[in-house]
Structures are given as C-alpha cells and as structure tokens.
Design an enzyme around this catalytic site. Structure first.
Site, PDB file in Angstrom:
ATOM      1  CG  HIS A 164      -1.959  -1.927  -7.406  1.00 19.90           C
ATOM      2  ND1 HIS A 164      -0.857  -1.876  -6.644  1.00 19.90           N
ATOM      3  CD2 HIS A 164      -1.936  -3.100  -8.058  1.00 19.90           C
ATOM      4  CE1 HIS A 164      -0.167  -2.982  -6.807  1.00 19.90           C
ATOM      5  NE2 HIS A 164      -0.794  -3.743  -7.655  1.00 19.90           N
ATOM      6  CG  ASP A 183      -1.812  -1.199   1.312  1.00 20.58           C
ATOM      7  OD1 ASP A 183      -2.309  -1.637   0.270  1.00 20.58           O
ATOM      8  OD2 ASP A 183      -1.972  -1.736   2.417  1.00 20.58           O
TER       9      ASP A 183
HETATM   10  P1  GDP Z   1      -0.278   0.075  -3.810  1.00 20.99           P
HETATM   11  O1  GDP Z   1      -0.868  -1.231  -3.415  1.00 20.99           O
HETATM   12  O2  GDP Z   1       1.167   0.184  -3.439  1.00 20.99           O
HETATM   13  O3  GDP Z   1      -0.520   0.418  -5.235  1.00 20.99           O
HETATM   14  O4  GDP Z   1      -0.977   1.194  -2.907  1.00 20.99           O
HETATM   15  P2  GDP Z   1      -2.556   1.468  -2.707  1.00 20.99           P
HETATM   16  O5  GDP Z   1      -3.147   1.932  -3.950  1.00 20.99           O
HETATM   17  O6  GDP Z   1      -3.200   0.351  -1.998  1.00 20.99           O
HETATM   18  O7  GDP Z   1      -2.490   2.626  -1.596  1.00 20.99           O
HETATM   19  C1  GDP Z   1      -2.072   3.854  -1.841  1.00 20.99           C
HETATM   20  C2  GDP Z   1      -3.207   4.835  -1.547  1.00 20.99           C
HETATM   21  O8  GDP Z   1      -2.657   6.100  -1.479  1.00 20.99           O
HETATM   22  C3  GDP Z   1      -4.239   4.910  -2.655  1.00 20.99           C
HETATM   23  O9  GDP Z   1      -5.474   5.242  -2.115  1.00 20.99           O
HETATM   24  C4  GDP Z   1      -3.698   6.031  -3.548  1.00 20.99           C
HETATM   25  O10 GDP Z   1      -4.706   6.692  -4.305  1.00 20.99           O
HETATM   26  C5  GDP Z   1      -3.135   6.945  -2.533  1.00 20.99           C
HETATM   27  N1  GDP Z   1      -1.971   7.708  -2.928  1.00 20.99           N
HETATM   28  C6  GDP Z   1      -0.897   7.339  -3.681  1.00 20.99           C
HETATM   29  N2  GDP Z   1      -0.001   8.333  -3.732  1.00 20.99           N
HETATM   30  C7  GDP Z   1      -0.505   9.350  -2.993  1.00 20.99           C
HETATM   31  C8  GDP Z   1      -0.034  10.639  -2.620  1.00 20.99           C
HETATM   32  O11 GDP Z   1       1.070  11.057  -2.958  1.00 20.99           O
HETATM   33  N3  GDP Z   1      -0.859  11.380  -1.824  1.00 20.99           N
HETATM   34  C9  GDP Z   1      -2.060  10.968  -1.388  1.00 20.99           C
HETATM   35  N4  GDP Z   1      -2.777  11.763  -0.627  1.00 20.99           N
HETATM   36  N5  GDP Z   1      -2.525   9.745  -1.691  1.00 20.99           N
HETATM   37  C10 GDP Z   1      -1.763   8.950  -2.475  1.00 20.99           C
END
Ligand code: GDP
Length: 426
Positions: free
Chosen positions: A40, A12
């Site tokens: 994701h 995440d």
């Molecule tokens: P992954 O499994 O590594 O792809 O991560 P996830 O998608 O599960 O979790 C990342 C969360 O953080 C998601 O809700 C994204 O939309 C959000 N996100 C990613 N980068 C940023 C950021 O720079 N700022 C904010 N506020 N949210 C982010």
C-alpha cells in the site's frame, strides 16, 4: 462499530490511502488476510511510504495496529517494516499480533520461488513472498501458529516432522538444498523473542473493544477479483480478500461488520497473469500507466509494470456485490483528465451473447468488452474539494459508474495525499 475497507477490483485500488484517511477516526486498525506480498502506498505528513504488512493506521499515535490471525506473518519483515517507519520519524506504533496468526517460514518463500521456476512460462505470476506455500501448509495443518513458539518441546518435534516432509520435496522434486532442522528451530526461537512483546489474544481484545464501542477498521489486501473463491481462479491469491473474511481473519462476529467501503479505481489495473477483459495495450496503455497512481502504475512490491485497462463496470459491480459494499470510494480520478473520451466496459460479449454478469474463469476467457464511450473533461481536478465544483463531464462519469455499480459513491479521491478527497453526502 466495525468498518471494512476492501478492494472491488484486482488490488492496488488505493485502499492504503483510504485506510490512512479513515484511520483519523479509528481506534483500532486490523489486517486480517494476506501477507507482505502486496503493498500500500501512503503519502502523509511523514513522507511517502510503501507498507506491506503493517496496517495503514500505523502513522497515528491514537490507533492500535493489529495483525490478525488470518495474516501470513513474516516476523523479520514485520520488524524491518516497523524500523523503516520509526527511522523516518514516525512515532513507534502500538502493535498487537494475534497468538493465532501463523508464521511465514523461510522455506515458504523458497518453495514459492522453486515452484515458479519449475512452472516456467506457466507460472502464476507469484510475488514469491511465500503466500501460496504458507496457506497450503496452514490448511494442510502443518503450519506454525505464533502460540506454538512458546512451547519448545512441542515446537522441536513439529520442526523435525515438517522438515522430514519438506526435505523429501526439496531433494527429489526441486533438487535444492535441504532444510537443517536445528537451524530452523533456532530461527524460530529468534522469531519468538522478537514477537513476544506484541503477542495477544486478539479475538478477546476485539471483543472487549466492541463492548466499549470502539471504532474498528478492517483493512483488506488485494481485491474481490483475486479472491480464491469468487475471483479469477486460479490467477488469484491464497487467502480470501472479501470483507466477510474479515470476521474470521480478525476474530469478531460476522454481524459486527456494519459498513463495507469498497475501493474502486476510476480505471483498471492488474498485476500478474489472468483474464482482464477491458485491458488496453500499446501507446494507449503506456500513457495511462505513466500517468497512473502516484508516479506511474508499477507494483509496490515487485516494481513490475501493471497491466492497464478501461473501467470495467461488470467486474467492479460484481466486486462490490461480493464485498457486500455499503459504499464506494472511487480513486485516482485525477489521472483521467487528459483523455478526450472515456470508454467504460458495460457488458461482456460471450459466444455472441451480451451479459452484465461476471462469469467463471472459463467463460471469462472468451469475453469481449462492450464499451460505452463518455466524453472526457480535459481538466486538472486535483485541489477540488467540493463535488459540485468538479467539471460536468467528470460528474457524469462518476454518476454513470455509480448507476452501473448500484452502490453509492461516497468518496472521490483526486490525488494521492491524505487530504485529497471529496466527500459526497449520499
Ligand atoms: P492499495 O494496495 O489498494 O493500497 O493501492 P496501492 O497503494 O498499491 O496503489 C494505489 C496507488 O495510487 C498508490 O501509488 C497511491 O499513492 C496512489 N493513489 C491513491 N489514490 C490516488 C488518487 O486519488 N490519485 C492519484 N493520482 N493517486 C492515488
């Protein structure tokens, strides 16, 4: 050129967003491990999506999306996911599925649930997507490879053999209904017809692509600390989350992976059970959870509230090292703008001794965090596109982390959107 995008923490970290962004310059994006157990979240011009099995490159029409041999392939899920994006206006993606990928069987999902039920309070906090039973069967050599769907006789024999074993467990260990082998065989024929147009010798395809100098991205799922060998075993996932495994799970030579982008979150979060040294609780945690990610830190697959903590430099440096990170993308920094002070965990105290090395789980259970406190910046940083324009204390936070990680931070994500990124020329 092959670049891997992987997690430096517990998952995440925002790998989806970074992959979606870097996908602009990629020809091929490959998922090489895991399955539909973690999500994701991607926000782009088509809307907001939670992908589980498809690579994050599916939104571009210039990329080919590949499900590599290392993935736990849930065939109906894959089709449902393709449909869910096409229904929302995304052009039909170009998808290839490795003929050596193994199939997530309906009984894997059931066994996952039954085992969690059996374990009760001692469960591993599985997402119940069948991942552990799937990989157990793969290495016990009773899994089903996509290629095996295309020989009905061999398939039937194998189905009968496997059902015999599984039914003993179902009857005597779990006291649950048995599997009907005829029904299972027919389900597999349906799977075959669904997946047939996409099946490909992916290793050969990628070999050719490498010869043509194509840009290939490997997209990891979860993070280094969930790796079965180097993570917080046994509270880990069942396939390797490391970039090195990308070579195996995609079918390319190890030496082709030239760049490894480790994605690290500006604070810590984790789902499920397991040691978590810099974890915070109560109101402090609730506030960060509420503000975190995009609309709160809740699991994309399960909706479970994520456990929250301060940035853990010990765990993240180790995560970067095990990933072989050549650069770091620091994400979700915008969320921290409300804090007056920012603790960073710079050491673990274990039995009265302070260490900066990430230990094995037994020792980790005894670790207490040693914090260094940095001043906050108390400002909104979304919308900023240049590094120099970030508040001074914010840059101090980034540079402090960079020093601890011993890897250059080349990208800073200050919002969930595709364009919300600050590049740093290092
Ligand atoms: P992954 O499994 O590594 O792809 O991560 P996830 O998608 O599960 O979790 C990342 C969360 O953080 C998601 O809700 C994204 O939309 C959000 N996100 C990613 N980068 C940023 C950021 O720079 N700022 C904010 N506020 N949210 C982010």
């Amino acid at each position: 050129m092959v670049k891997a995008i992987v997690g430096a923490n517990w998952g995440d970290e925002g790998k989806g967003k970074i992959t979606d962004m870097l996908g602009q310059e990629a020809d091929i994006i490959v998922r090489y491990q895991g399955g539909s157990n973690a999500g994701h979240t991607i926000i782009n011009k088509y809307g907001k999506f939670a992908l589980h099995l498809l690579p994050s490159g599916v939104f571009y029409d210039h990329t080919t999306s590949i499900i590599g041999n290392g993935v736990a392939l849930n065939i109906p899920y894959l089709f449902q996911e393709i449909k869910s994006i096409v229904d929302r206006g995304v052009p039909a993606p170009k998808i290839l599925v490795s003929d050596r990928a193994q199939i997530m069987m309906p009984y894997h999902i059931l066994f996952d649930q039954y085992e969690e039920e059996r374990l009760g309070g001692k469960s591993f906090g599985s997402t119940k997507s069948g991942i552990a039973p799937f990989y157990s069967d793969k290495y016990a050599k009773i899994g089903f490879q996509v290629s095996e769907l295309f020989d009905e006789e061999v398939l039937k024999e194998k189905v009968n053999h496997v059902c015999e074993m599984k039914n003993i467990l179902l009857e005597h260990m779990y006291h649950k209904p048995k599997i009907d082998s005829v029904e299972l065989f027919n389900t597999l024929l349906k799977y075959r017809d669904m997946v047939k147009p996409y099946v490909c010798d992916v290793a050969a395809y990628l070999h050719q692509a490498l010869q043509e100098d194509k840009n290939i991205l490997l997209e990891g799922q979860l993070g280094a600390l969930k790796d079965p060998d180097f993570g917080i075993y046994p509270m880990v996932t069942s396939s390797s989350t490391l970039a090195s495994y990308g070579a195996i799970g995609a079918g390319i030579p190890a030496y082709e992976i030239k760049k490894v982008v480790a994605v690290a979150k500006a604070y810590s979060s984790a789902v499920g059970a397991g040691e978590f040294v810099s974890e915070i609780f109560g109101e402090e945690a609730d506030e960060l959870r509420k503000r975190g990610g995009d609309g709160g830190e809740f699991g994309a697959t399960t909706g479970r509230p994520r456990r929250m903590g301060w940035f853990d430099a010990v765990a993240t440096r180790y995560g970067c090292r095990m990933q072989g990170a050549t650069e770091v993308a620091l994400t979700v920094l915008d969320v921290l703008g409300y804090l007056k002070e920012l603790p960073i965990c710079v050491g673990y105290e274990i039995d009265g001794v302070i260490t900066k090395d990430f230990p094995t789980t037994v020792k980790l259970a005894k670790a207490k965090p040693v914090y260094e406190i940095l001043p906050g910046w108390m400002e909104e940083i979304r919308g900023i596109t240049k590094y120099e324009e970030l508040p001074k204390n914010c840059r101090k936070y980034i540079e402090f982390i960079e020093k601890e990680l011993e890897v250059p931070i080349t990208m800073i994500s200050n919002g969930p959107g595709r364009e919300e990124i600050i590049f740093r020329n290092k």
